[in-house]
Each structure stands twice: as structure tokens, then as C-alpha cells.
Design a protein around this motif. Structure first.
Motif, PDB file in Angstrom:
ATOM      1  N   GLY A 175       0.797  -1.218   0.000  1.00 11.08           N
ATOM      2  CA  GLY A 175       0.000   0.000   0.000  1.00 11.08           C
ATOM      3  C   GLY A 175       0.831   1.270   0.000  1.00 11.08           C
ATOM      4  N   GLY A 176       2.131   1.141   0.196  1.00 16.00           N
ATOM      5  CA  GLY A 176       3.002   2.299   0.248  1.00 16.00           C
ATOM      6  C   GLY A 176       3.390   2.815  -1.123  1.00 16.00           C
ATOM      7  N   SER A 177       4.255   3.825  -1.121  1.00 13.95           N
ATOM      8  CA  SER A 177       4.678   4.481  -2.355  1.00 13.95           C
ATOM      9  C   SER A 177       6.192   4.619  -2.402  1.00 13.95           C
ATOM     10  N   LEU A 178       6.696   4.644  -3.613  1.00 15.95           N
ATOM     11  CA  LEU A 178       8.102   4.946  -3.871  1.00 15.95           C
ATOM     12  C   LEU A 178       8.176   5.734  -5.168  1.00 15.95           C
ATOM     13  N   ARG A 179       9.209   6.555  -5.282  1.00 14.41           N
ATOM     14  CA  ARG A 179       9.480   7.220  -6.555  1.00 14.41           C
ATOM     15  C   ARG A 179      10.886   6.863  -6.994  1.00 14.41           C
ATOM     16  N   LEU A 180      10.975   6.251  -8.148  1.00 18.21           N
ATOM     17  CA  LEU A 180      12.261   5.920  -8.740  1.00 18.21           C
ATOM     18  C   LEU A 180      12.699   7.033  -9.678  1.00 18.21           C
ATOM     19  N   SER A 181      14.001   7.261  -9.701  1.00 25.60           N
ATOM     20  CA  SER A 181      14.582   8.263 -10.602  1.00 25.60           C
ATOM     21  C   SER A 181      15.607   7.594 -11.506  1.00 25.60           C
ATOM     22  N   CYS A 182      15.681   8.076 -12.711  1.00 28.37           N
ATOM     23  CA  CYS A 182      16.666   7.595 -13.677  1.00 28.37           C
ATOM     24  C   CYS A 182      17.360   8.824 -14.265  1.00 28.37           C
ATOM     25  N   ALA A 183      18.608   9.008 -13.887  1.00 27.33           N
ATOM     26  CA  ALA A 183      19.377  10.150 -14.365  1.00 27.33           C
ATOM     27  C   ALA A 183      20.241   9.728 -15.544  1.00 27.33           C
ATOM     28  N   ALA A 184      20.128  10.465 -16.632  1.00 24.21           N
ATOM     29  CA  ALA A 184      20.892  10.158 -17.839  1.00 24.21           C
ATOM     30  C   ALA A 184      22.129  11.042 -17.930  1.00 24.21           C
ATOM     31  N   SER A 185      23.167  10.515 -18.585  1.00 22.15           N
ATOM     32  CA  SER A 185      24.436  11.235 -18.704  1.00 22.15           C
ATOM     33  C   SER A 185      24.412  12.244 -19.845  1.00 22.15           C
ATOM     34  N   THR A 186      23.335  12.250 -20.607  1.00 20.91           N
ATOM     35  CA  THR A 186      23.214  13.151 -21.731  1.00 20.91           C
ATOM     36  C   THR A 186      21.802  13.720 -21.784  1.00 20.91           C
ATOM     37  N   SER A 187      21.605  14.684 -22.643  1.00 19.39           N
ATOM     38  CA  SER A 187      20.277  15.256 -22.773  1.00 19.39           C
ATOM     39  C   SER A 187      19.270  14.199 -23.211  1.00 19.39           C
ATOM     40  N   ARG A 226      -1.938   2.804 -10.870  1.00 24.49           N
ATOM     41  CA  ARG A 226      -1.103   2.871  -9.662  1.00 24.49           C
ATOM     42  C   ARG A 226       0.235   3.563  -9.914  1.00 24.49           C
ATOM     43  N   PHE A 227       0.794   3.363 -11.099  1.00 21.03           N
ATOM     44  CA  PHE A 227       2.104   3.926 -11.437  1.00 21.03           C
ATOM     45  C   PHE A 227       1.940   5.062 -12.447  1.00 21.03           C
ATOM     46  N   THR A 228       2.801   6.043 -12.341  1.00 18.42           N
ATOM     47  CA  THR A 228       2.887   7.077 -13.365  1.00 18.42           C
ATOM     48  C   THR A 228       4.347   7.273 -13.751  1.00 18.42           C
ATOM     49  N   ILE A 229       4.569   7.677 -14.989  1.00 22.72           N
ATOM     50  CA  ILE A 229       5.912   7.931 -15.485  1.00 22.72           C
ATOM     51  C   ILE A 229       5.966   9.354 -16.006  1.00 22.72           C
ATOM     52  N   SER A 230       7.087  10.009 -15.770  1.00 22.62           N
ATOM     53  CA  SER A 230       7.243  11.380 -16.233  1.00 22.62           C
ATOM     54  C   SER A 230       8.712  11.617 -16.572  1.00 22.62           C
ATOM     55  N   ARG A 231       8.944  12.667 -17.334  1.00 21.82           N
ATOM     56  CA  ARG A 231      10.325  13.007 -17.691  1.00 21.82           C
ATOM     57  C   ARG A 231      10.539  14.496 -17.497  1.00 21.82           C
ATOM     58  N   ASP A 232      11.702  14.833 -16.957  1.00 27.64           N
ATOM     59  CA  ASP A 232      12.099  16.230 -16.771  1.00 27.64           C
ATOM     60  C   ASP A 232      13.300  16.456 -17.670  1.00 27.64           C
ATOM     61  N   ASN A 233      13.058  17.028 -18.832  1.00 29.89           N
ATOM     62  CA  ASN A 233      14.147  17.215 -19.803  1.00 29.89           C
ATOM     63  C   ASN A 233      15.229  18.139 -19.270  1.00 29.89           C
ATOM     64  N   ALA A 234      14.855  19.100 -18.450  1.00 32.17           N
ATOM     65  CA  ALA A 234      15.851  20.040 -17.914  1.00 32.17           C
ATOM     66  C   ALA A 234      16.829  19.339 -16.978  1.00 32.17           C
ATOM     67  N   LYS A 235      16.353  18.295 -16.309  1.00 35.70           N
ATOM     68  CA  LYS A 235      17.206  17.550 -15.374  1.00 35.70           C
ATOM     69  C   LYS A 235      17.711  16.246 -15.962  1.00 35.70           C
ATOM     70  N   VAL A 256      14.149  10.736 -15.729  1.00 38.18           N
ATOM     71  CA  VAL A 256      12.836  10.121 -15.874  1.00 38.18           C
ATOM     72  C   VAL A 256      12.447   9.542 -14.514  1.00 38.18           C
ATOM     73  N   TYR A 257      11.180   9.696 -14.172  1.00 39.09           N
ATOM     74  CA  TYR A 257      10.697   9.248 -12.869  1.00 39.09           C
ATOM     75  C   TYR A 257       9.626   8.170 -13.041  1.00 39.09           C
ATOM     76  N   LEU A 258       9.564   7.295 -12.061  1.00 35.94           N
ATOM     77  CA  LEU A 258       8.471   6.338 -11.968  1.00 35.94           C
ATOM     78  C   LEU A 258       7.875   6.472 -10.571  1.00 35.94           C
ATOM     79  N   GLN A 259       6.685   7.025 -10.512  1.00 35.93           N
ATOM     80  CA  GLN A 259       5.973   7.153  -9.244  1.00 35.93           C
ATOM     81  C   GLN A 259       5.116   5.916  -9.058  1.00 35.93           C
ATOM     82  N   MET A 260       5.357   5.211  -7.975  1.00 36.55           N
ATOM     83  CA  MET A 260       4.652   3.959  -7.718  1.00 36.55           C
ATOM     84  C   MET A 260       3.822   4.098  -6.457  1.00 36.55           C
ATOM     85  N   ASN A 261       2.515   4.002  -6.596  1.00 35.15           N
ATOM     86  CA  ASN A 261       1.592   4.075  -5.479  1.00 35.15           C
ATOM     87  C   ASN A 261       0.840   2.759  -5.331  1.00 35.15           C
ATOM     88  N   GLY A 262       0.280   2.531  -4.177  1.00 35.50           N
ATOM     89  CA  GLY A 262      -0.475   1.302  -3.957  1.00 35.50           C
ATOM     90  C   GLY A 262       0.338   0.052  -4.214  1.00 35.50           C
TER      91      GLY A 262
END
Length: 115
Positions: free
Chosen positions: A15-27, A66-75, A78-84
Motif C-alpha cells: 500500500g506504500g509508495s516509492l518514486r524511482l529516478s533515472c538520471a541520464a548522462s546526456t540530454s 497505480r504507477f505514473t511515469i514522467s520526464r524532466d528534460n531540464a534535469k 525520468v521518474y516512476l511514481q509507484m503508489n499502492g
């Protein structure tokens, strides 16, 4: 060459949540597709969620709603928000990028869902 570094995994109760991050070495602005895969012990690696450069998202049926994915091009992240979270979500989660006919993988981050 694209290097991907995942973070954010850990132990969480059902039932908990986590947010995963994926940092890329390039744009990541022009990377056509980035995704999150997971592999549980004794099982094949499966696509969990993906996002295109235009922001179109897709999800495995088992995580829809339950999960959402998003990307922050400036940073360049890419994120994976995992709920439930459920015990069956336990796996090593890998970040993936597809660029110029080459697939790149991160080293993976462990997610364990247990009480």
C-alpha cells in the motif's frame, strides 16, 4: 553513449509508495523512448511503463492506475511514481533508453514490498 543511473528503490510496506529516478548522462530531450522495466526472481524482464519524447505514456496492465511515469528534460531525468504497491511489485527495476537503434540500460534498483 548514454549512461543511466537509477535511484529510489528500497523496502516498503504493501500500500506504500516509492518514486524511482533515472538520471541520464546526456540530454534526454531527443531520446525517442525511455522506459522502466522490472525483473522478479525466476521471471523474465517486463516493461512496466514507457514515455516518448512527446510525452506519450504507456503502462503494463498490472500497474495501470497505480504507477505514473514522467520526464524532466531540464534535469535529464525520468521518474516512476509507484503508489499502492503490492508484494507482486517486488523486483529489480531497470531504466531503459532507446536511441539511434541502440538500447541502453541502467544497473537496476531493488524494490521490495513486504510487511
Amino acid at each position: 553513449q548514454v549512461q543511466l543511473v537509477e535511484s529510489g528503490g528500497g523496502l516498503v510496506q504493501p500500500g506504500g509508495s516509492l518514486r524511482l529516478s533515472c538520471a541520464a548522462s546526456t540530454s534526454i530531450f531527443s531520446i525517442p523512448f525511455m522506459g522502466w522495466y522490472r525483473q522478479a526472481p525466476g521471471k523474465q524482464r517486463e516493461l512496466v511503463a514507457g514515455i516518448t519524447s512527446r510525452g506519450t505514456t504507456s503502462f503494463a496492465d498490472s500497474v495501470k492506475g497505480r504507477f505514473t511515469i514522467s520526464r524532466d528534460n531540464a534535469k535529464n531525468t525520468v521518474y516512476l511514481q509507484m503508489n499502492g504497491l503490492k508484494p507482486e511489485d517486488t523486483a529489480v527495476y531497470y531504466c531503459n533508453a532507446y536511441l539511434y537503434s541502440t538500447t541502453y540500460w541502467g544497473q537496476g534498483t531493488q524494490v521490495t514490498v513486504s510487511s
